[in-house]
Motif scaffolding. Structure first.
Motif, short mmCIF file in Angstrom:
data_model
loop_
_atom_site.label_atom_id
_atom_site.label_comp_id
_atom_site.label_asym_id
_atom_site.label_seq_id
_atom_site.Cartn_x
_atom_site.Cartn_y
_atom_site.Cartn_z
N LEU A 59 0.83 -1.20 0.00
CA LEU A 59 0.00 0.00 0.00
C LEU A 59 0.87 1.26 0.00
N ALA A 60 1.91 1.25 0.83
CA ALA A 60 2.81 2.40 0.89
C ALA A 60 3.49 2.62 -0.47
N GLU A 61 3.92 1.54 -1.09
CA GLU A 61 4.60 1.63 -2.39
C GLU A 61 3.65 2.18 -3.46
N VAL A 62 2.43 1.69 -3.47
CA VAL A 62 1.46 2.12 -4.47
C VAL A 62 1.08 3.59 -4.26
N ILE A 63 0.89 3.99 -3.01
CA ILE A 63 0.52 5.38 -2.73
C ILE A 63 1.65 6.32 -3.12
N ARG A 64 2.88 5.95 -2.81
CA ARG A 64 4.02 6.79 -3.22
C ARG A 64 4.08 6.94 -4.74
N ALA A 65 3.80 5.84 -5.45
CA ALA A 65 3.91 5.86 -6.91
C ALA A 65 2.72 6.54 -7.58
N GLU A 66 1.51 6.26 -7.10
CA GLU A 66 0.31 6.74 -7.77
C GLU A 66 -0.20 8.07 -7.23
N TYR A 67 0.09 8.35 -5.97
CA TYR A 67 -0.41 9.58 -5.34
C TYR A 67 0.73 10.28 -4.59
N PRO A 68 1.77 10.71 -5.31
CA PRO A 68 2.94 11.28 -4.64
C PRO A 68 2.67 12.56 -3.85
N GLU A 69 1.54 13.20 -4.12
CA GLU A 69 1.22 14.45 -3.41
C GLU A 69 0.43 14.21 -2.13
N ALA A 70 0.18 12.96 -1.79
CA ALA A 70 -0.66 12.64 -0.62
C ALA A 70 -0.14 13.29 0.65
N GLU A 71 -1.05 13.91 1.40
CA GLU A 71 -0.71 14.54 2.67
C GLU A 71 -1.35 13.85 3.86
N ALA A 85 -3.77 3.32 9.25
CA ALA A 85 -2.88 3.65 10.37
C ALA A 85 -1.48 3.08 10.15
N ILE A 86 -1.41 1.81 9.78
CA ILE A 86 -0.10 1.18 9.61
C ILE A 86 0.63 1.76 8.41
N THR A 87 -0.09 1.94 7.30
CA THR A 87 0.54 2.51 6.11
C THR A 87 0.97 3.95 6.36
N GLY A 88 0.14 4.70 7.06
CA GLY A 88 0.51 6.08 7.41
C GLY A 88 1.77 6.11 8.24
N HIS A 89 1.90 5.15 9.15
CA HIS A 89 3.11 5.07 9.98
C HIS A 89 4.33 4.80 9.10
N LEU A 90 4.21 3.85 8.16
CA LEU A 90 5.33 3.53 7.28
C LEU A 90 5.74 4.72 6.43
N MET A 91 4.77 5.53 6.05
CA MET A 91 5.02 6.65 5.15
C MET A 91 5.30 7.96 5.87
N GLY A 92 5.14 7.96 7.19
CA GLY A 92 5.32 9.20 7.93
C GLY A 92 4.23 10.22 7.64
N LEU A 93 3.01 9.71 7.40
CA LEU A 93 1.87 10.58 7.09
C LEU A 93 0.81 10.50 8.18
N PRO A 94 0.09 11.59 8.42
CA PRO A 94 -1.03 11.53 9.37
C PRO A 94 -2.17 10.71 8.77
N MET A 95 -3.02 10.18 9.65
CA MET A 95 -4.18 9.42 9.19
C MET A 95 -5.38 9.74 10.04
N GLY A 96 -6.51 9.41 9.51
CA GLY A 96 -7.77 9.50 10.24
C GLY A 96 -8.71 8.49 9.61
N TYR A 97 -9.98 8.61 9.93
CA TYR A 97 -10.94 7.72 9.29
C TYR A 97 -12.30 8.40 9.24
N VAL A 98 -13.16 7.84 8.39
CA VAL A 98 -14.49 8.39 8.20
C VAL A 98 -15.51 7.39 8.70
N ARG A 99 -16.34 7.84 9.63
CA ARG A 99 -17.39 6.98 10.16
C ARG A 99 -18.48 6.75 9.11
#
Length: 215
Positions: A59-71, A85-99
């Motif tokens: 997931l981290a690899e795909v997001i870096r490649a396909e969505y490099p601007e992700a914040e 949460a886990i992917t955000g941790h690997l990428m050093g990005l904040p995360m949240g979720y939608v109920r």
């Protein structure tokens, strides 16, 4: 890693732990009454350390490649939360979720975690079939002022209804693997017979038509 390699690796992982399980001769019954030759429970990826590592790193690899601007990564409730949460941790990005709906107490949030207007968001989902639930998440984020770059999901059926909905909403989805690849890998690994692939694809293309059972 090339995308096809990721597709095949994650397909083998999901089959190995029976997160995706094919049973064409003894179909499962969905809540809608549809007879299905496939059962999918990607929550099982969280309880297998090796597979979980493969999934989150992919997931981290795909997001870096396909969505490099992700914040920010935003998980779907509830299955996408842990993966975001886990992917955000690997990428050093904040995360949240939608109920699935706003809380009826406190601040009555539907979006959990800090999200600023204009932030570039990737939605993390475990499974896409008809696309309805993940597109509700996208709409909530857009209404909150986020720029949704797209979706990163573990598995997609590739059902036409889902593809049409995503296209209509102008939402990109990138999945680690898909129904076609998993069916091919299942035949290679001996989980199903090679001749079952056509039956499985026929089901995917028209889930309401049970004629695939007689092929």
């Amino acid at each position: 890693m090339e995308m096809r390699e990721i597709n095949e690796k994650i397909a083998r992982d999901l089959l190995k732990i029976r997160a995706v399980f094919f049973r064409p001769e003894e179909p499962f019954t969905w809540a809608s009454g549809i007879k299905s030759p496939v059962y999918c429970d990607n929550r099982l990826t969280l309880t297998d350390v090796a597979v979980r590592t493969d999934v989150e790193e992919a997931l981290a690899e795909v997001i870096r490649a396909e969505y490099p601007e992700a914040e920010v990564l935003m998980g779907t409730s509830t299955a996408g939360i842990a993966h975001a949460a886990i992917t955000g941790h690997l990428m050093g990005l904040p995360m949240g979720y939608v109920r699935s709906g706003a809380k009826d107490h406190g601040r009555q949030n539907q979006i959990e975690g800090r999200l600023e207007k204009g932030q570039k968001v990737v939605v993390v989902e475990d499974l896409i079939s008809t696309g309805g639930s993940v597109l509700e998440v996208v709409e909530v984020l857009r209404e909150a002022g986020a720029e949704v770059l797209g979706i990163a999901s573990i598995f997609t059926y590739g059902m036409q209804k889902g593809l049409d909905r995503l296209a209509a909403a102008k939402v990109k989805n990138v999945s680690l693997t898909n129904f076609d690849v998993i069916a091919e890998e299942a035949a290679k690994e001996g989980y199903i017979r090679p001749e079952d692939i056509r039956r499985l694809i026929a089901f995917r293309n028209n889930p309401g038509d049970e004629s695939w059972r007689n092929r």
